[in-house]
Design a protein around this motif. Structure first.
Motif, mmCIF file in Angstrom:
data_model
loop_
_atom_site.group_PDB
_atom_site.id
_atom_site.type_symbol
_atom_site.label_atom_id
_atom_site.label_comp_id
_atom_site.label_asym_id
_atom_site.label_seq_id
_atom_site.Cartn_x
_atom_site.Cartn_y
_atom_site.Cartn_z
ATOM 1 N N PHE A 281 -3.075 7.064 3.907
ATOM 2 C CA PHE A 281 -4.055 7.274 2.875
ATOM 3 C C PHE A 281 -4.547 8.901 2.705
ATOM 4 O O PHE A 281 -4.572 9.398 2.001
ATOM 5 N N CYS B 264 -8.977 2.932 -5.697
ATOM 6 C CA CYS B 264 -10.084 2.373 -4.835
ATOM 7 C C CYS B 264 -9.234 1.021 -4.406
ATOM 8 O O CYS B 264 -8.688 0.433 -4.998
ATOM 9 N N ILE B 265 -9.342 1.003 -2.915
ATOM 10 C CA ILE B 265 -8.617 -0.016 -2.264
ATOM 11 C C ILE B 265 -9.573 -0.817 -1.642
ATOM 12 O O ILE B 265 -10.319 -0.315 -0.575
ATOM 13 N N VAL C 17 -11.803 4.090 -0.226
ATOM 14 C CA VAL C 17 -11.462 2.816 0.580
ATOM 15 C C VAL C 17 -12.847 2.095 0.973
ATOM 16 O O VAL C 17 -13.667 2.887 1.511
ATOM 17 N N TYR D 165 0.959 -1.180 0.068
ATOM 18 C CA TYR D 165 -0.068 -0.048 -0.008
ATOM 19 C C TYR D 165 0.888 1.268 -0.038
ATOM 20 O O TYR D 165 0.658 2.141 -0.873
ATOM 21 N N THR E 239 -14.413 -0.840 3.567
ATOM 22 C CA THR E 239 -13.868 -1.557 4.877
ATOM 23 C C THR E 239 -15.162 -2.129 5.575
ATOM 24 O O THR E 239 -15.947 -1.490 5.472
#
Length: 309
Positions: free
Chosen positions: A234, A214-215, A249, A200, A251
């Motif tokens: 980030f 986009c993570i 992101v 990352y 999560t």
């Protein structure tokens, strides 16, 4: 009424909504040619007759800017179809922007493999070309790459130094020098968490970052106390650098959300009608007040406050 609102753009009475350059309804609609801005959108739903009224309008300037378009397959995206035509440079620019988006769903097991030698500019979705990107960075940006490795090693707990080792067949291997051991470890010997943090951070150090990054679920395999540090990195990337990527992101981990503000969090929920709704956490007055009192946002999520309608 809707047609009149479309005409108001020329008289300076627009509602302030963003400009459009393509409006389609079931594969039919209008495209604005050239590089000029299109009509402004609002929350009003326009019928096809409303849009076609622009062509019938007496304003020759409006006629010169627009053209009727109709797709022979409504399953195709208008941006992709018209964006390949030279006479639609704004649509083409938007298409290229979308094509430049990068998705990262890093898989440590994939990154542990030994890829064939050969430099590659960017990490792929699962990160199995990590060694190839390292090779590219060292070849094309040798000084920058040394600085990058030093910065990354200072941010990974327990890692004293990161360097590279070139094999006889031309591959470039990462070596992690752990503070508790005399001999370094190669990437395929490292833990999932260390590899993810490195991947990352390397992604954020890309000399040519994508416009939109986009993570997916960065928390998988990470010690929960590292999530706040990762969230900080980030945020610094997205807000503290010129020409950096916009970050999105996803999560499911409250510990990660604890490091974010209500303005930075959107909650997605699927309704009974099958459609998903997105709401910003800061729009919830109760959540905003409780965070201002010092309560962690992830804890409020865990307690179902973010799920309240």
């Amino acid at each position: 009424m809707a047609r009149e609102r479309l005409r108001q753009r020329r008289r300076g009475q627009s509602s302030g909504w963003p400009f459009s350059f393509l409006i389609l309804n079931s594969g039919r609609g209008l495209a604005w040619k050239g590089e000029n801005l299109g009509v402004q959108e609002s929350d009003q739903e326009y019928t096809l007759d409303d849009l076609l009224g622009l062509i019938d309008d007496d304003s020759s300037e409006e006629k010169a800017e627009t053209e009727l378009v109709e797709l022979d397959d409504i399953r195709r995206l208008g941006v992709a179809t018209l964006g390949s035509l030279k006479q639609h440079p704004r649509i083409s620019a938007f298409r290229r922007f979308i094509e430049g988006w990068h998705l990262s769903y890093f898989t440590p097991d994939a990154a542990r493999g030994l890829p064939m030698a050969g430099p590659q500019r960017h990490l792929n979705v699962h990160g199995d070309n990590l060694g190839n990107v390292v090779q590219f960075m060292e070849r094309e940006h040798p000084r920058l790459f040394k600085d990058v490795l030093n910065r990354i090693s200072s941010k990974i707990p327990g890692i004293k130094r990161i360097d590279t080792h070139k094999t006889e067949d031309g591959r470039l291997l990462l070596r992690f020098n752990d503070q508790g051991f005399k001999d370094p470890f190669f990437a395929h010997q490292m833990s999932d968490g260390t590899l993810k943090i490195f991947a990352y951070l390397l992604l954020l150090e890309d000399p040519e970052p994508p416009p939109f990054l986009c993570i997916e679920e960065p928390e998988n395999g990470l010690y929960h106390k590292l999530l706040s540090a990762l969230a900080y990195e980030f945020r610094e990337h997205a807000t503290g650098r010129k020409n950096s990527s916009q970050l999105f992101v996803t999560t499911h981990q409250p510990y990660f959300v604890d490091a974010l503000s209500p303005q930075e969090v959107w909650v997605m929920r699927k309704g009974t009608d099958g459609f998903s709704n997105i709401n910003r956490a800061s729009h919830n007055n109760i959540v905003r007040s409780m965070v201002n009192e010092g309560l962690p946002l992830g804890g409020l999520w865990y307690s179902d406050y973010l799920d309240a309608q």
